[in-house]
Scaffold this motif. Sequence first.
Motif, mmCIF file in Angstrom:
data_model
loop_
_atom_site.group_PDB
_atom_site.id
_atom_site.type_symbol
_atom_site.label_atom_id
_atom_site.label_comp_id
_atom_site.label_asym_id
_atom_site.label_seq_id
_atom_site.Cartn_x
_atom_site.Cartn_y
_atom_site.Cartn_z
ATOM 1 N N LEU A 244 0.833 -1.209 0.000
ATOM 2 C CA LEU A 244 0.000 0.000 0.000
ATOM 3 C C LEU A 244 0.868 1.261 0.000
ATOM 4 N N LEU A 245 1.946 1.223 0.803
ATOM 5 C CA LEU A 245 2.830 2.397 0.861
ATOM 6 C C LEU A 245 3.460 2.663 -0.498
ATOM 7 N N LEU A 246 3.882 1.571 -1.166
ATOM 8 C CA LEU A 246 4.519 1.716 -2.477
ATOM 9 C C LEU A 246 3.522 2.186 -3.524
ATOM 10 N N LEU A 247 2.363 1.502 -3.565
ATOM 11 C CA LEU A 247 1.394 1.794 -4.620
ATOM 12 C C LEU A 247 0.694 3.131 -4.423
ATOM 13 N N LEU A 248 0.232 3.370 -3.188
ATOM 14 C CA LEU A 248 -0.610 4.551 -2.974
ATOM 15 C C LEU A 248 0.182 5.788 -2.585
ATOM 16 N N ALA A 249 1.403 5.605 -2.041
ATOM 17 C CA ALA A 249 2.128 6.791 -1.581
ATOM 18 C C ALA A 249 3.525 6.906 -2.194
ATOM 19 N N LYS A 250 3.930 5.885 -2.932
ATOM 20 C CA LYS A 250 5.284 5.872 -3.514
ATOM 21 C C LYS A 250 6.345 6.180 -2.457
ATOM 22 N N LEU A 251 6.196 5.560 -1.288
ATOM 23 C CA LEU A 251 7.183 5.766 -0.219
ATOM 24 C C LEU A 251 7.922 4.461 0.036
ATOM 25 N N ASN A 252 9.156 4.582 0.493
ATOM 26 C CA ASN A 252 10.008 3.412 0.695
ATOM 27 C C ASN A 252 9.598 2.642 1.971
ATOM 28 N N PRO A 253 9.047 1.421 1.810
ATOM 29 C CA PRO A 253 8.550 0.686 2.976
ATOM 30 C C PRO A 253 9.664 0.322 3.959
ATOM 31 N N LEU A 254 10.889 0.112 3.450
ATOM 32 C CA LEU A 254 11.976 -0.290 4.359
ATOM 33 C C LEU A 254 12.311 0.849 5.312
ATOM 34 N N MET A 255 12.347 2.054 4.749
ATOM 35 C CA MET A 255 12.606 3.227 5.580
ATOM 36 C C MET A 255 11.489 3.377 6.612
ATOM 37 N N PHE A 256 10.265 3.125 6.157
ATOM 38 C CA PHE A 256 9.105 3.245 7.039
ATOM 39 C C PHE A 256 9.231 2.295 8.230
ATOM 40 N N ILE A 257 9.499 1.021 7.931
ATOM 41 C CA ILE A 257 9.580 0.011 9.000
ATOM 42 C C ILE A 257 10.697 0.379 9.979
ATOM 43 N N ARG A 258 11.816 0.812 9.424
ATOM 44 C CA ARG A 258 12.958 1.162 10.253
ATOM 45 C C ARG A 258 12.608 2.302 11.221
ATOM 46 N N GLN A 282 4.674 11.179 17.632
ATOM 47 C CA GLN A 282 6.026 11.722 17.489
ATOM 48 C C GLN A 282 6.752 11.111 16.308
ATOM 49 N N VAL A 283 6.620 9.779 16.167
ATOM 50 C CA VAL A 283 7.288 9.110 15.046
ATOM 51 C C VAL A 283 6.737 9.660 13.728
ATOM 52 N N ALA A 284 5.403 9.780 13.632
ATOM 53 C CA ALA A 284 4.794 10.246 12.384
ATOM 54 C C ALA A 284 5.293 11.651 12.042
ATOM 55 N N GLU A 285 5.356 12.508 13.041
ATOM 56 C CA GLU A 285 5.710 13.903 12.741
ATOM 57 C C GLU A 285 7.221 14.104 12.591
ATOM 58 N N LYS A 286 7.974 13.623 13.583
ATOM 59 C CA LYS A 286 9.414 13.939 13.583
ATOM 60 C C LYS A 286 10.230 12.988 12.709
ATOM 61 N N ARG A 287 9.856 11.696 12.696
ATOM 62 C CA ARG A 287 10.687 10.733 11.964
ATOM 63 C C ARG A 287 10.192 10.517 10.536
ATOM 64 N N LEU A 288 8.850 10.508 10.362
ATOM 65 C CA LEU A 288 8.342 10.223 9.020
ATOM 66 C C LEU A 288 8.007 11.499 8.250
ATOM 67 N N GLY A 289 8.044 12.635 8.927
ATOM 68 C CA GLY A 289 7.856 13.913 8.226
ATOM 69 C C GLY A 289 6.415 14.268 7.902
ATOM 70 N N VAL A 290 5.449 13.630 8.598
ATOM 71 C CA VAL A 290 4.042 13.960 8.334
ATOM 72 C C VAL A 290 3.697 15.247 9.081
ATOM 73 N N ASN A 291 2.987 16.139 8.408
ATOM 74 C CA ASN A 291 2.578 17.389 9.035
ATOM 75 C C ASN A 291 1.636 17.115 10.216
ATOM 76 N N ASN A 292 1.763 17.937 11.260
ATOM 77 C CA ASN A 292 0.895 17.770 12.431
ATOM 78 C C ASN A 292 -0.582 17.819 12.033
ATOM 79 N N ALA A 293 -0.909 18.645 11.015
ATOM 80 C CA ALA A 293 -2.300 18.804 10.614
ATOM 81 C C ALA A 293 -2.941 17.454 10.273
ATOM 82 N N THR A 294 -2.198 16.584 9.607
ATOM 83 C CA THR A 294 -2.743 15.276 9.249
ATOM 84 C C THR A 294 -2.566 14.277 10.390
ATOM 85 N N ALA A 295 -1.336 14.203 10.931
ATOM 86 C CA ALA A 295 -1.048 13.160 11.920
ATOM 87 C C ALA A 295 -1.916 13.297 13.165
#
Length: 435
Positions: A244-258, A282-295
């Motif tokens: 889902l991460l690859l198809l819908l968001a084009k994000l690297n799943p390995l980086m995500f899991i790590r 905290q992980v979503a905002e600081k490590r994965l770079g998701v904006n607070n507005a969404t997370a």
Amino acid sequence: MPHKTAITTKILIAMLIGLVVGSLINAFALDIEFVHDYLVQGLFHVIGAAFVNALKMLVVPLVTFSLICGVCGIGDVSVLGRVGIKSFALYLLTTGIAVTLALTIALLIAPGQGFEQAQPLSDFSPPPAPPISEVFINIVPGNPVHAFAEGNMLQIIFFVIFFALAMLMSGEAGRQLADGAEKLNEVMMTVVTLVMDFAPIGVFFLMAKTFSEQGIGLIMPMIGYFSVVILCLLLHALGTFSTLLLLLAKLNPLMFIRKMRPAHIFAFSTASSNATIPVTLQVAEKRLGVNNATASFTVPLGATINMDGTAIMQGVATVFIANVYNIELGLTDYATVIGMSILASIGTAGVPGVGLIMLAMVFNQVGLPVEGIGLILGVDRILDMLRTVVNVTGDATVTCIVARGENEIDEDVFNDPEAGIITEIELPHKKHGLS
Ligand code: ASP
């Protein structure tokens, strides 16, 4: 320069030591009265439970301030509606995939066929499950103060969004309040960091207590059921979410899991997606770079309505118990299991052991003996820890996908392995972040 270890590494080490100490106690020393009464039920229990309380203490204020900032940050009702619908749909989709995968694999492997009842059934009697209509009515809090006092997450989310929308519509007064909420949010993040400083100790005692009580011996008679659940959890966490991460968001799943490691550790040691909310945020905002507005919106929502790991356990448990009792289930029954697991996961909060109550709802619906749950009780605590890891991974996956669609994710932060790591513990100018 002295070598500083990242806080998550310390927590991970504490967790492993706790696991080993607990397992050793279980194997060799649990019969000793002093060890059982003063260590396991005394020291381990008190400090572990106090730490979980400290985590829970953060949840309601953090979600409130963070969500106000999120809604005011989005600032547009139509965008908010879009984010809401997208995350809701994705949460339903992932839970649906999870339970279908679990049913398919369990039907293929058929755990429980020819099962010798090694232990007597314990008299498990589930508390009554709320009817589905109640679940929907209860999303609207009759009394918000009560909702906050109880920590009822769906009701809190509902009220805070309403309140924040009113803030947006109230001009200057609303703007001033929003500034205040932003500052409160900042302070709450520091409170989170302070609690995290105690995490290695808290996690050690939590693990030591659980593994002192849960010996490996309990698992052996149930190894078939246990391994099928774990296989499905792994397939879903590594296969479904990555795809889902690859198809819908084009994000690297390995980086995500790590980068999810801190959230995984907390989910595993507390067995509660709710208590893990501060870490997932905290992980979503600081490590994965998701904006607070969404997370701030998708993470607490996910902790409440999204339980893929739990749905997997329900799928496998249904097939297992049907096999043990030699009960033939038809296609309609399986469809009911899928529908019920999705609904049950919406209507119940992410707290330890809630999966069993949901399972009782499912069993009632398809006519399986509820006392069969007594059979799987023994291994449920460890599976609870594992499925909670999958539950929070699902929350973060959907958060990333929704954020990507809204252009609310900073790809540079997501792809930077070092982003958001704390390596030093120093106050008062400590950076917020985990590794
Ligand atoms: N402990 C799980 C959670 O908090 C729910 C469950 O499966 O019992 O996500």
